[in-house]
Write a protein that holds these residues in place. Sequence first.
Motif, PDB file in Angstrom:
ATOM      1  N   LEU A 122       0.827  -1.209   0.000  1.00  0.00           N
ATOM      2  CA  LEU A 122       0.000   0.000   0.000  1.00  0.00           C
ATOM      3  C   LEU A 122       0.861   1.258   0.000  1.00  0.00           C
ATOM      4  O   LEU A 122       0.539   2.244  -0.669  1.00  0.00           O
ATOM      5  CB  LEU A 122      -0.952  -0.018   1.195  1.00  0.00           C
ATOM      6  N   ARG A 123       1.963   1.238   0.736  1.00  0.00           N
ATOM      7  CA  ARG A 123       2.873   2.397   0.714  1.00  0.00           C
ATOM      8  C   ARG A 123       3.373   2.633  -0.705  1.00  0.00           C
ATOM      9  O   ARG A 123       3.383   3.775  -1.197  1.00  0.00           O
ATOM     10  CB  ARG A 123       4.056   2.157   1.652  1.00  0.00           C
ATOM     11  N   LEU A 124       3.792   1.562  -1.393  1.00  0.00           N
ATOM     12  CA  LEU A 124       4.274   1.710  -2.766  1.00  0.00           C
ATOM     13  C   LEU A 124       3.198   2.265  -3.674  1.00  0.00           C
ATOM     14  O   LEU A 124       3.442   3.181  -4.475  1.00  0.00           O
ATOM     15  CB  LEU A 124       4.757   0.348  -3.282  1.00  0.00           C
ATOM     16  N   MET A 125       1.986   1.754  -3.553  1.00  0.00           N
ATOM     17  CA  MET A 125       0.911   2.185  -4.440  1.00  0.00           C
ATOM     18  C   MET A 125       0.480   3.622  -4.164  1.00  0.00           C
ATOM     19  O   MET A 125      -0.024   4.315  -5.052  1.00  0.00           O
ATOM     20  CB  MET A 125      -0.279   1.234  -4.323  1.00  0.00           C
ATOM     21  N   LEU A 126       0.680   4.078  -2.933  1.00  0.00           N
ATOM     22  CA  LEU A 126       0.279   5.436  -2.574  1.00  0.00           C
ATOM     23  C   LEU A 126       1.374   6.467  -2.809  1.00  0.00           C
ATOM     24  O   LEU A 126       1.103   7.676  -2.752  1.00  0.00           O
ATOM     25  CB  LEU A 126      -0.153   5.484  -1.108  1.00  0.00           C
ATOM     26  N   ALA A 162      -1.864   6.403 -10.136  1.00  0.00           N
ATOM     27  CA  ALA A 162      -2.905   6.700 -11.128  1.00  0.00           C
ATOM     28  C   ALA A 162      -3.882   5.550 -11.309  1.00  0.00           C
ATOM     29  O   ALA A 162      -4.984   5.742 -11.821  1.00  0.00           O
ATOM     30  CB  ALA A 162      -2.259   7.036 -12.465  1.00  0.00           C
ATOM     31  N   SER A 163      -3.487   4.356 -10.876  1.00  0.00           N
ATOM     32  CA  SER A 163      -4.350   3.191 -11.106  1.00  0.00           C
ATOM     33  C   SER A 163      -4.927   2.628  -9.809  1.00  0.00           C
ATOM     34  O   SER A 163      -5.398   1.500  -9.784  1.00  0.00           O
ATOM     35  CB  SER A 163      -3.548   2.092 -11.817  1.00  0.00           C
ATOM     36  N   LEU A 164      -4.902   3.408  -8.736  1.00  0.00           N
ATOM     37  CA  LEU A 164      -5.407   2.897  -7.459  1.00  0.00           C
ATOM     38  C   LEU A 164      -6.841   2.416  -7.570  1.00  0.00           C
ATOM     39  O   LEU A 164      -7.219   1.400  -6.988  1.00  0.00           O
ATOM     40  CB  LEU A 164      -5.301   3.986  -6.380  1.00  0.00           C
ATOM     41  N   SER A 165      -7.658   3.156  -8.282  1.00  0.00           N
ATOM     42  CA  SER A 165      -9.063   2.756  -8.416  1.00  0.00           C
ATOM     43  C   SER A 165      -9.331   2.014  -9.714  1.00  0.00           C
ATOM     44  O   SER A 165     -10.476   1.771 -10.060  1.00  0.00           O
ATOM     45  CB  SER A 165      -9.968   3.996  -8.356  1.00  0.00           C
ATOM     46  N   GLY A 166      -8.259   1.655 -10.409  1.00  0.00           N
ATOM     47  CA  GLY A 166      -8.416   1.001 -11.705  1.00  0.00           C
ATOM     48  C   GLY A 166      -8.119  -0.479 -11.647  1.00  0.00           C
ATOM     49  O   GLY A 166      -8.546  -1.182 -10.738  1.00  0.00           O
ATOM     50  N   GLY A 167      -7.321  -0.961 -12.633  1.00  0.00           N
ATOM     51  CA  GLY A 167      -7.114  -2.389 -12.801  1.00  0.00           C
ATOM     52  C   GLY A 167      -6.434  -3.047 -11.615  1.00  0.00           C
ATOM     53  O   GLY A 167      -5.482  -2.508 -11.046  1.00  0.00           O
ATOM     54  N   ARG A 168      -6.926  -4.239 -11.272  1.00  0.00           N
ATOM     55  CA  ARG A 168      -6.340  -4.957 -10.162  1.00  0.00           C
ATOM     56  C   ARG A 168      -4.980  -5.554 -10.517  1.00  0.00           C
ATOM     57  O   ARG A 168      -4.254  -6.006  -9.643  1.00  0.00           O
ATOM     58  CB  ARG A 168      -7.290  -6.083  -9.713  1.00  0.00           C
ATOM     59  N   HIS A 169      -4.654  -5.589 -11.819  1.00  0.00           N
ATOM     60  CA  HIS A 169      -3.355  -6.139 -12.180  1.00  0.00           C
ATOM     61  C   HIS A 169      -2.233  -5.349 -11.516  1.00  0.00           C
ATOM     62  O   HIS A 169      -1.159  -5.889 -11.248  1.00  0.00           O
ATOM     63  CB  HIS A 169      -3.182  -6.118 -13.703  1.00  0.00           C
ATOM     64  N   SER A 170      -2.464  -4.071 -11.248  1.00  0.00           N
ATOM     65  CA  SER A 170      -1.432  -3.259 -10.625  1.00  0.00           C
ATOM     66  C   SER A 170      -1.138  -3.721  -9.203  1.00  0.00           C
ATOM     67  O   SER A 170      -0.031  -3.524  -8.699  1.00  0.00           O
ATOM     68  CB  SER A 170      -1.837  -1.786 -10.624  1.00  0.00           C
ATOM     69  N   VAL A 171      -2.116  -4.330  -8.534  1.00  0.00           N
ATOM     70  CA  VAL A 171      -1.894  -4.851  -7.188  1.00  0.00           C
ATOM     71  C   VAL A 171      -0.876  -5.978  -7.233  1.00  0.00           C
ATOM     72  O   VAL A 171       0.069  -6.021  -6.435  1.00  0.00           O
ATOM     73  CB  VAL A 171      -3.217  -5.341  -6.561  1.00  0.00           C
ATOM     74  N   ALA A 172      -1.041  -6.903  -8.167  1.00  0.00           N
ATOM     75  CA  ALA A 172      -0.097  -8.011  -8.286  1.00  0.00           C
ATOM     76  C   ALA A 172       1.300  -7.502  -8.609  1.00  0.00           C
ATOM     77  O   ALA A 172       2.299  -8.000  -8.070  1.00  0.00           O
ATOM     78  CB  ALA A 172      -0.571  -8.982  -9.359  1.00  0.00           C
ATOM     79  N   GLU A 173       1.383  -6.499  -9.490  1.00  0.00           N
ATOM     80  CA  GLU A 173       2.683  -5.938  -9.845  1.00  0.00           C
ATOM     81  C   GLU A 173       3.348  -5.292  -8.630  1.00  0.00           C
ATOM     82  O   GLU A 173       4.552  -5.465  -8.393  1.00  0.00           O
ATOM     83  CB  GLU A 173       2.520  -4.911 -10.960  1.00  0.00           C
ATOM     84  N   ALA A 174       2.577  -4.544  -7.860  1.00  0.00           N
ATOM     85  CA  ALA A 174       3.129  -3.884  -6.674  1.00  0.00           C
ATOM     86  C   ALA A 174       3.567  -4.910  -5.634  1.00  0.00           C
ATOM     87  O   ALA A 174       4.631  -4.764  -5.014  1.00  0.00           O
ATOM     88  CB  ALA A 174       2.092  -2.936  -6.075  1.00  0.00           C
ATOM     89  N   MET A 175       2.777  -5.959  -5.442  1.00  0.00           N
ATOM     90  CA  MET A 175       3.143  -6.992  -4.470  1.00  0.00           C
ATOM     91  C   MET A 175       4.441  -7.690  -4.863  1.00  0.00           C
ATOM     92  O   MET A 175       5.291  -7.969  -4.017  1.00  0.00           O
ATOM     93  CB  MET A 175       2.010  -8.005  -4.337  1.00  0.00           C
ATOM     94  N   ASN A 176       4.596  -7.963  -6.149  1.00  0.00           N
ATOM     95  CA  ASN A 176       5.814  -8.625  -6.603  1.00  0.00           C
ATOM     96  C   ASN A 176       7.027  -7.703  -6.464  1.00  0.00           C
ATOM     97  O   ASN A 176       8.113  -8.134  -6.071  1.00  0.00           O
ATOM     98  CB  ASN A 176       5.662  -9.076  -8.055  1.00  0.00           C
ATOM     99  N   GLU A 177       6.825  -6.425  -6.763  1.00  0.00           N
ATOM    100  CA  GLU A 177       7.940  -5.485  -6.612  1.00  0.00           C
ATOM    101  C   GLU A 177       8.368  -5.383  -5.154  1.00  0.00           C
ATOM    102  O   GLU A 177       9.568  -5.284  -4.858  1.00  0.00           O
ATOM    103  CB  GLU A 177       7.552  -4.104  -7.145  1.00  0.00           C
ATOM    104  N   VAL A 178       7.418  -5.405  -4.236  1.00  0.00           N
ATOM    105  CA  VAL A 178       7.760  -5.352  -2.816  1.00  0.00           C
ATOM    106  C   VAL A 178       8.636  -6.542  -2.433  1.00  0.00           C
ATOM    107  O   VAL A 178       9.608  -6.395  -1.677  1.00  0.00           O
ATOM    108  CB  VAL A 178       6.479  -5.304  -1.954  1.00  0.00           C
ATOM    109  N   LEU A 179       8.322  -7.729  -2.944  1.00  0.00           N
ATOM    110  CA  LEU A 179       9.129  -8.901  -2.596  1.00  0.00           C
ATOM    111  C   LEU A 179      10.563  -8.764  -3.101  1.00  0.00           C
ATOM    112  O   LEU A 179      11.495  -9.277  -2.474  1.00  0.00           O
ATOM    113  CB  LEU A 179       8.489 -10.170  -3.153  1.00  0.00           C
ATOM    114  N   TRP A 180      10.742  -8.079  -4.227  1.00  0.00           N
ATOM    115  CA  TRP A 180      12.088  -7.853  -4.725  1.00  0.00           C
ATOM    116  C   TRP A 180      12.783  -6.704  -3.998  1.00  0.00           C
ATOM    117  O   TRP A 180      13.941  -6.828  -3.577  1.00  0.00           O
ATOM    118  CB  TRP A 180      12.039  -7.514  -6.218  1.00  0.00           C
ATOM    119  N   GLU A 181      12.089  -5.578  -3.861  1.00  0.00           N
ATOM    120  CA  GLU A 181      12.737  -4.339  -3.465  1.00  0.00           C
ATOM    121  C   GLU A 181      12.528  -3.938  -2.008  1.00  0.00           C
ATOM    122  O   GLU A 181      13.315  -3.155  -1.475  1.00  0.00           O
ATOM    123  CB  GLU A 181      12.231  -3.184  -4.351  1.00  0.00           C
TER     124      GLU A 181
END
Length: 446
Positions: free
Chosen positions: A281-285, A292-311
Amino acid sequence: MTTPPPGCPAHTEAEAGPGTTSAPAPAPGPAPGPEAEESVPLSGPRFQSEPSALYRELRREHGPVVPVTLAGGIPAWLVIGYREMHQVTTDASLFTRDSTLWNQWDSLPPNWPLAPMISREQPSILYTVGERHQARAGMISDALEGVDPHELRRYAEEFADSLIDLFCTTGETDIISRYAMLLPVRVIAKMYGVPDDQGPDLVAALIDMIDGRERALAGQQHVQQTIMALIAEKSQFPGPDVASRMLANTQGFSAVDAAQDLMVMAAAGHQPTADWIGNTLRLMLTDDRFTASLSGGRHSVAEAMNEVLWEDTPTQNVAGRWAARDTRLGGRAIAAGDLLILGLAAANADPQVRTDASVLTGGNNAFFSFGHGEHRCPFPAQEIAEVIARTAVEVLLDRLPDIDLAVPAEELTRRPSAWLRGMTALPVTFTPTPALRPAPAPGGHR
């Protein structure tokens, strides 16, 4: 803790078992590192404020294996190289989880603050090795595989909605303390078979235990009592839950063993998953790629979660492994009995394998956030953690589509820990919305 299985993003290998110092110890070995003054304290604000820069400096000044000092002046090695991490977690005979080999047991000060992270009596799966570990891991995996994914998602959605109902009418809240820190263990407790009315107290007790401060012991005792009562209940009246499945398939382990493993899984599944939610949530905010996609496609959630595991993986460092004999690793002379701390976050960012800025370098499964090798977080536990974390993020964004930070991003702070990486708070604002249903008054073990 360390902390981490279910939900081990940080898997990873939990710090949940109570530490003790009652078994016979091997003779103390030499302190690791060529010179004591080269050791780096495994503590301090840079592990919270700028760990990426710190790990780069450590790699430049010390190489892939860094001599470090733990609380109380206890020496250890921090493995920050990707290849070295792969070697340590793959070779279970040379770098073992058998903590009785540690050459520093006689050097620990009284009431050592890291004792809950490293057990000497090896009461849980974290410290079993070889065939016995494989059998115990099989018992846990079989019990977790029985979790219906649709039911799991339904539990997560229900608890997420009930928590959001408690603050959605106010227009502001702290996402960490009122949401991320409360959700994972409520879902895990439900899967175990813990009655719903005991869930809030279990949440508070686990938070107290992991916090490691004045209420840590009381929290640990409450968790133990809850799990032992659950085992006693399910021994007589089994149900369609994880605890009952473990008791029905103990593979030669006792009910007490099952209780210990349930405690480990609760702690391992709670804090890292809560931090996975908070860090996502911190990354997405705060990142323009996602805001820009907080209220849009859920695919961005998966992308953000995966980035968190890396970074920004929830578990930075894990204790650990012990050298079964004298050896060399990353150019360092490792003595028999030396403790190696797994630097998961640093290894994820090793430029030897991360040759560009892509968070997907090496493939989605190449990060060490769930560990690796024999003691890797079981696959069913990883799936459970991902379902809980992803559901938490998606339900929150669905319910509060205009959610935004209430403070400048640079004011956000991390918990003071070199081990787990999470936010102290994530204050947000949003348009007030009606609750979906009247929620019960929140309980709490205090």
